[in-house]
Motif scaffolding. Structure first.
Motif, PDB file in Angstrom:
ATOM      1  N   ALA A   7      15.823   0.767  -0.618  1.00  0.00           N
ATOM      2  CA  ALA A   7      14.639   0.466   0.191  1.00  0.00           C
ATOM      3  C   ALA A   7      13.371   0.514  -0.651  1.00  0.00           C
ATOM      4  O   ALA A   7      12.487  -0.353  -0.535  1.00  0.00           O
ATOM      5  CB  ALA A   7      14.548   1.466   1.351  1.00  0.00           C
ATOM      6  N   PHE A   8      13.264   1.511  -1.529  1.00  0.00           N
ATOM      7  CA  PHE A   8      12.053   1.675  -2.345  1.00  0.00           C
ATOM      8  C   PHE A   8      11.940   0.542  -3.368  1.00  0.00           C
ATOM      9  O   PHE A   8      10.849  -0.007  -3.590  1.00  0.00           O
ATOM     10  CB  PHE A   8      12.102   3.031  -3.042  1.00  0.00           C
ATOM     11  N   ALA A   9      13.062   0.189  -3.985  1.00  0.00           N
ATOM     12  CA  ALA A   9      13.045  -0.902  -4.965  1.00  0.00           C
ATOM     13  C   ALA A   9      12.673  -2.227  -4.303  1.00  0.00           C
ATOM     14  O   ALA A   9      11.914  -3.035  -4.860  1.00  0.00           O
ATOM     15  CB  ALA A   9      14.410  -1.009  -5.643  1.00  0.00           C
ATOM     16  N   LYS A  10      13.185  -2.448  -3.097  1.00  0.00           N
ATOM     17  CA  LYS A  10      12.865  -3.682  -2.378  1.00  0.00           C
ATOM     18  C   LYS A  10      11.390  -3.706  -1.986  1.00  0.00           C
ATOM     19  O   LYS A  10      10.717  -4.740  -2.107  1.00  0.00           O
ATOM     20  CB  LYS A  10      13.740  -3.802  -1.133  1.00  0.00           C
ATOM     21  N   GLN A  11      10.866  -2.578  -1.507  1.00  0.00           N
ATOM     22  CA  GLN A  11       9.464  -2.489  -1.099  1.00  0.00           C
ATOM     23  C   GLN A  11       8.518  -2.868  -2.228  1.00  0.00           C
ATOM     24  O   GLN A  11       7.494  -3.530  -2.008  1.00  0.00           O
ATOM     25  CB  GLN A  11       9.157  -1.065  -0.625  1.00  0.00           C
ATOM     26  N   HIS A  12       8.860  -2.470  -3.455  1.00  0.00           N
ATOM     27  CA  HIS A  12       7.971  -2.693  -4.600  1.00  0.00           C
ATOM     28  C   HIS A  12       8.445  -3.797  -5.535  1.00  0.00           C
ATOM     29  O   HIS A  12       7.867  -3.982  -6.611  1.00  0.00           O
ATOM     30  CB  HIS A  12       7.810  -1.381  -5.381  1.00  0.00           C
ATOM     31  N   GLY A  13       9.447  -4.563  -5.128  1.00  0.00           N
ATOM     32  CA  GLY A  13       9.912  -5.685  -5.949  1.00  0.00           C
ATOM     33  C   GLY A  13      10.376  -5.283  -7.326  1.00  0.00           C
ATOM     34  O   GLY A  13      10.123  -5.980  -8.310  1.00  0.00           O
ATOM     35  N   ALA A 149       2.961   6.235 -10.698  1.00  0.00           N
ATOM     36  CA  ALA A 149       2.970   4.873 -10.164  1.00  0.00           C
ATOM     37  C   ALA A 149       4.405   4.377 -10.009  1.00  0.00           C
ATOM     38  O   ALA A 149       5.200   4.474 -10.948  1.00  0.00           O
ATOM     39  CB  ALA A 149       2.212   3.936 -11.094  1.00  0.00           C
ATOM     40  N   PRO A 150       4.770   3.832  -8.847  1.00  0.00           N
ATOM     41  CA  PRO A 150       6.109   3.253  -8.687  1.00  0.00           C
ATOM     42  C   PRO A 150       6.361   2.111  -9.673  1.00  0.00           C
ATOM     43  O   PRO A 150       7.461   1.980 -10.219  1.00  0.00           O
ATOM     44  CB  PRO A 150       6.109   2.742  -7.246  1.00  0.00           C
ATOM     45  N   VAL A 151       5.319   1.301  -9.916  1.00  0.00           N
ATOM     46  CA  VAL A 151       5.424   0.175 -10.833  1.00  0.00           C
ATOM     47  C   VAL A 151       4.163   0.129 -11.692  1.00  0.00           C
ATOM     48  O   VAL A 151       3.053   0.257 -11.182  1.00  0.00           O
ATOM     49  CB  VAL A 151       5.566  -1.169 -10.069  1.00  0.00           C
ATOM     50  N   LEU A 160      11.553   7.628  -6.881  1.00  0.00           N
ATOM     51  CA  LEU A 160      10.427   8.495  -6.520  1.00  0.00           C
ATOM     52  C   LEU A 160      10.548   9.111  -5.129  1.00  0.00           C
ATOM     53  O   LEU A 160       9.911  10.127  -4.842  1.00  0.00           O
ATOM     54  CB  LEU A 160       9.103   7.734  -6.628  1.00  0.00           C
ATOM     55  N   THR A 161      11.339   8.528  -4.260  1.00  0.00           N
ATOM     56  CA  THR A 161      11.508   9.102  -2.917  1.00  0.00           C
ATOM     57  C   THR A 161      12.777   9.949  -2.812  1.00  0.00           C
ATOM     58  O   THR A 161      13.102  10.463  -1.744  1.00  0.00           O
ATOM     59  CB  THR A 161      11.559   7.991  -1.852  1.00  0.00           C
TER      60      THR A 161
END
Length: 447
Positions: A7-13, A149-151, A160-161
């Motif tokens: 979910a986190f990877a998809k949210q931030h591309g 920063a996530p990205v 990160l989550t």
């Protein structure tokens, strides 16, 4: 853990289909689980291990362990190493800072070499909470409260989550082997102290404290990015060159208070200098400069100066310093900086044009030369008391960015005249004596 990462990877591309991901792998449980998960999900991965050379044979064992694990699964492996302790001593950094700089430089070089579009690190929720605390206790603005920063560029943090407990459970359930780094227990390192001493106390207040802090940092980062967008919109009329930015000071003054500091930080970001050494007090001083009236200037780190004049705020960085002083002989034409200068003798005083002035010959028994200003030198204009060049430049509206390139004429070590300001009364000619006429012309740099 799987659902959170997806979910986190998809949210931030983070993981577009088909990209090559270089995974930073220390050999510890966090990075081994990240590499295992991405590999088993069909992501194209390569592994990068950096040896800090701080733990001798133990560190060499970590490298061999990761290499062997990757070879067994057909994962490309890349290793780097550097004497981090020596690097820290050489540059005056902490060992933590030196290790971080060397490690990320290695990751970027390796990604460039193999064509990896992403670099993944195994930072998780606890790391995010530690970073938030670290920034908070040292003093930070809203950006620092956003923690990790996530990205950032091609760097991604898919975990990160995810909590440390979830990672350890994944390792057990999937039989993921890993190595223990004994330095992670050394509380002499600031982050280890926060991890082992401070966070457990906070978890006594709320056992989900780490996860709540990490989520708060991620929300703060999103809000911070939105406020940055608003600040950037207010700076859309900024005039920018390679070494200078100018905007109406009213643009900052009329902005909502919460955006002013962001605006001046973004103005600094437009200059070819880094953020290091610019503190909150520098930002506050820049905001205060923007809020005032009339002329004022401010000196900042890395050769940056800020100047308020005629309703304009200008930030500039010096490029190369002032030209060297040059001897000026009568009958000779020279170039100094952006100017050509010609000195000639005249029998009597001549009218002074904008780019021409005269000096008394009988006062010039010492060497005449042109050079850059010295803020401590003084000049006495006709009918005035002696004043410092710094004050005279300010009164003439010559900005700090222009002062190093403004011709100042010296007889011996005494200031005789300043271009754009005037002649010292001790060197003023009279009608009965020979004079030296100095003609100044600015070179057309646009040709």
């Amino acid at each position: 853990m799987k659902q959170k990462i997806n979910a986190f990877a998809k949210q931030h591309g983070m993981l577009p289909e088909g990209v090559l991901v270089l995974v930073a792998v220390s050999g510890g449980v966090d990075s081994m689980c990240l590499l295992h998960y991405l590999h088993t999900q069909g992501v194209r991965v390569a592994a990068a291990h950096f040896n800090h050379q701080l733990r001798g044979a133990e560190a060499d064992g970590d490298e061999a362990f990761v290499r062997d694990w990757c070879e067994q699964r057909g994962i490309a492996f890349y290793a780097g190493r550097e004497d981090v302790a020596a690097l820290a001593a050489k540059n005056g950094w902490t060992v933590e800072e030196a290790g971080r700089r060397a490690r990320y430089a290695f990751l970027e070089r390796t990604a460039e070499k193999i064509g990896a579009e992403r670099i993944a690190t195994a930072h998780h929720a606890q790391d995010n909470a530690e970073t938030l605390l670290f920034h908070l206790v040292r003093g930070t603005g809203a950006g620092g409260l956003g923690a990790i920063a996530p990205v950032r560029g091609r760097l991604i943090r898919p975990m990160l989550t995810v909590t440390r407990e979830e990672i350890e459970r994944y390792a057990v359930e999937n039989a993921v082997p890993y190595r223990q780094d004994r330095t992670n227990d050394d509380t002499a390192y600031t982050r280890n102290y926060l991890r082992h001493e401070v966070l457990p106390l906070l978890e006594k207040v709320n056992d989900a404290a780490v996860l709540h802090m990490s989520k708060a940092a991620l929300r703060q980062r999103e809000e911070d990015a939105y406020l940055d967008e608003l600040a950037a919109e207010l700076l859309r009329k900024t005039r920018q060159t390679e070494s200078e930015v100018t905007i109406s000071s009213r643009a900052v003054k009329d902005a909502p208070g919460v955006l002013r500091a962001r605006m001046v930080r973004q103005l600094l970001d437009m200059l070819p200098v880094g953020k290091k050494d610019f503190t909150a007090s520098h930002i506050d001083s820049l905001v205060a400069l923007s809020m005032g009236e009339g002329q004022a200037h401010l000196d900042l780190p890395h050769g940056v100066s800020a100047h308020r004049n005629n309703g304009q705020l200008t930030l500039a960085v010096k490029s190369g310093g002032a030209p060297e002083a040059r001897l000026l002989r009568v009958g000779e034409r020279i170039t100094w900086g952006e100017y050509t200068i010609f000195a000639r003798k005249a029998e009597k005083n001549r009218a002074v044009a904008e780019d021409t002035f005269c000096l008394r010959c009988d006062t010039m028994n010492k060497t005449l030369y042109v050079g850059a200003w010295d803020s401590h030198k003084r000049l006495t204009l006709p009918g005035k008391t002696p004043r410092s060049l710094k004050r005279l430049f300010a009164e003439a509206g010559i900005s700090p960015t222009q002062r190093d390139s403004t011709p100042v004429f010296f007889v011996g070590g005494t200031v005789a005249a300043v271009y754009g300001i005037g002649v010292d009364r001790a060197f003023l000619p009279d009608t009965d004596r020979d004079t030296v006429v100095i003609e100044i012309q600015k070179i057309n740099t646009n040709k």
